[in-house]
Design a protein around this motif. Structure first.
Motif, PDB file in Angstrom:
ATOM      1  N   SER A   4      19.584  -4.120   1.186  1.00  0.00           N
ATOM      2  CA  SER A   4      19.253  -3.187   0.303  1.00  0.00           C
ATOM      3  C   SER A   4      18.687  -3.874  -1.187  1.00  0.00           C
ATOM      4  N   ASP A   5      19.241  -5.007  -1.365  1.00  0.00           N
ATOM      5  CA  ASP A   5      19.002  -5.723  -2.431  1.00  0.00           C
ATOM      6  C   ASP A   5      17.264  -5.974  -2.271  1.00  0.00           C
ATOM      7  N   TYR A   6      17.052  -6.457  -1.022  1.00  0.00           N
ATOM      8  CA  TYR A   6      15.718  -6.717  -0.865  1.00  0.00           C
ATOM      9  C   TYR A   6      14.653  -5.493  -1.116  1.00  0.00           C
ATOM     10  N   THR A   7      15.212  -4.353  -0.562  1.00  0.00           N
ATOM     11  CA  THR A   7      14.366  -3.300  -0.694  1.00  0.00           C
ATOM     12  C   THR A   7      13.933  -2.965  -2.185  1.00  0.00           C
ATOM     13  N   ALA A   8      15.099  -2.919  -2.963  1.00  0.00           N
ATOM     14  CA  ALA A   8      15.054  -3.016  -4.309  1.00  0.00           C
ATOM     15  C   ALA A   8      14.076  -3.933  -5.016  1.00  0.00           C
ATOM     16  N   ALA A   9      14.236  -5.038  -4.511  1.00  0.00           N
ATOM     17  CA  ALA A   9      13.030  -6.286  -5.043  1.00  0.00           C
ATOM     18  C   ALA A   9      11.784  -5.904  -4.685  1.00  0.00           C
ATOM     19  N   LEU A  10      11.655  -5.343  -3.519  1.00  0.00           N
ATOM     20  CA  LEU A  10      10.226  -5.157  -2.997  1.00  0.00           C
ATOM     21  C   LEU A  10       9.461  -3.933  -3.917  1.00  0.00           C
ATOM     22  N   LEU A  11      10.522  -3.005  -4.088  1.00  0.00           N
ATOM     23  CA  LEU A  11       9.987  -1.793  -4.975  1.00  0.00           C
ATOM     24  C   LEU A  11       9.629  -2.418  -6.351  1.00  0.00           C
ATOM     25  N   THR A  67       0.823  -1.056   0.082  1.00  0.00           N
ATOM     26  CA  THR A  67      -0.118   0.088  -0.001  1.00  0.00           C
ATOM     27  C   THR A  67       0.889   1.255  -0.128  1.00  0.00           C
ATOM     28  N   ALA A  68       1.888   1.087   0.651  1.00  0.00           N
ATOM     29  CA  ALA A  68       2.735   2.550   0.906  1.00  0.00           C
ATOM     30  C   ALA A  68       3.378   2.760  -0.437  1.00  0.00           C
ATOM     31  N   VAL A  69       3.712   1.675  -1.317  1.00  0.00           N
ATOM     32  CA  VAL A  69       4.572   1.725  -2.439  1.00  0.00           C
ATOM     33  C   VAL A  69       3.703   2.262  -3.594  1.00  0.00           C
ATOM     34  N   THR A  70       2.202   1.938  -3.349  1.00  0.00           N
ATOM     35  CA  THR A  70       1.187   2.214  -4.184  1.00  0.00           C
ATOM     36  C   THR A  70       0.893   3.805  -3.917  1.00  0.00           C
ATOM     37  N   THR A  71       0.910   4.097  -2.884  1.00  0.00           N
ATOM     38  CA  THR A  71       0.187   5.539  -2.486  1.00  0.00           C
ATOM     39  C   THR A  71       1.486   6.358  -2.505  1.00  0.00           C
TER      40      THR A  71
END
Ligand code: ASP
Ligand code: MG
Length: 296
Positions: A201-208, A163-167
């Motif tokens: 940081s790789d994980y952050t990038a993958a989530l985005l 939701t946070a990525v979307t908004t």
């Protein structure tokens, strides 16, 4: 559709590295890049030592951390530093100092020690964003702590994060502009800053990439892709031009320094390809990690 670009600690370690990273971001602007930045190489290690050091060592470490960032800033911008940068850096160091005081007051509470680790990415992104701005790049900075949410067990809480990525992220992504976020850092259930674990940081990038339905994830590092062993220390290491998510996962789980295993899992589910490339030789060899073994 957009492109997620992640720059590791060795890709933002010096002013020259930041220049290279900025050039790469600028040359991808038409792909609406979302850029994830790690702490400068070595900084997270230094932050992790703070709770265990004597007062004298801690003061020395703190001074060294400030010097690392100031040196990169002065190499990038010369003196005087651009307006606002001094204050922005000072405010991150002020928060670091109050967390160090809190750490002491709480008898070395683990969650406070974890918060200390979040400052490296904040400092690196402050420098990188200021630099891109000075180069007249259209950019938006989004605070990763407001986006990546952990649950009570310390794992990523998928729905609030989606939701946070979307908004917060999706509405500002557009061709011609770079959207910047810190890698590795998140918020826990109480709202306290925390991390996704080392190399996160790789994980952050993958989530985005997953929640934005990105076209691909680019991991920019200091070696030209994935190798059978760490090419920095093992000369017999062989470069792998192309591999499946399963092969990459096997390699990560066997401890090779490929990519964070959770990052690979995240993108395997979404079928989003990952390209691992070297900042020092952007046109050279790279590794493609994707669903099937065929050339593309
Ligand atoms: N800076 C963090 C670490 O060193 C996260 C990362 O670089 O991926 O673990
Ligand atoms: Mg890494």
């Amino acid at each position: 559709m957009s492109l997620v670009m992640k720059f590791g600690g060795s890709s933002v370690a010096t002013a020259r590295d930041m220049e290279r990273a900025a050039t790469l971001v600028e040359s991808s602007l038409d792909q609406a890049p979302v850029v994830i930045i790690s702490a400068i190489a070595g900084v997270t290690n230094s932050l992790s030592e703070l709770p265990f050091q004597s007062d004298a060592m801690r003061t020395e470490n703190r001074t060294h951390l400030e010097a690392i960032h100031m040196n990169v800033a002065e190499d990038l911008f010369g003196k005087p530093l651009p307006p606002g940068l001094d204050d922005a850096m000072a405010s991150v160091f002020d928060s670091l100092d109050s967390d160090m005081a809190l750490l002491r007051a709480t008898g070395f509470d683990e969650s406070v020690a974890e918060t200390l680790l979040t400052y490296g990415e904040q400092l690196a992104l402050t420098l990188f964003a200021t630099y891109l701005f000075q180069r007249h790049c259209d950019l938006r900075r989004v605070d990763a702590r407001q986006v990546i949410r952990l649950n009570a067990l310390g794992a990523v809480d998928t729905e609030p994060t989606r939701t946070a990525v979307t908004t917060q992220v999706r509405p500002v992504v557009r061709p011609g502009r770079a959207v910047l976020l810190e890698g590795f850092i998140a918020s826990d259930v109480t709202g306290r800053p925390c991390t996704l674990g080392r190399d996160g940081s790789d994980y952050t990038a993958a989530l985005l990439a997953r929640f934005l339905d990105a076209e691909k994830l680019e991991i920019w590092t200091d070696v030209p892709g994935v190798f059978t062993h760490d090419p920095r220390s093992e000369p017999e290491a062989q470069w792998i031009p192309e591999m499946t998510f399963e092969d990459a996962l096997d390699l990560a789980e066997r401890g090779a320094s490929v990519l964070h295993a959770r990052a690979i899992e995240e993108l395997r589910e979404a079928g989003i390809p990952i390209r691992v490339r070297s900042c020092r030789d952007p046109a050279g060899d790279s590794t493609l990690i994707h669903l099937r073994r065929h050339s593309s």
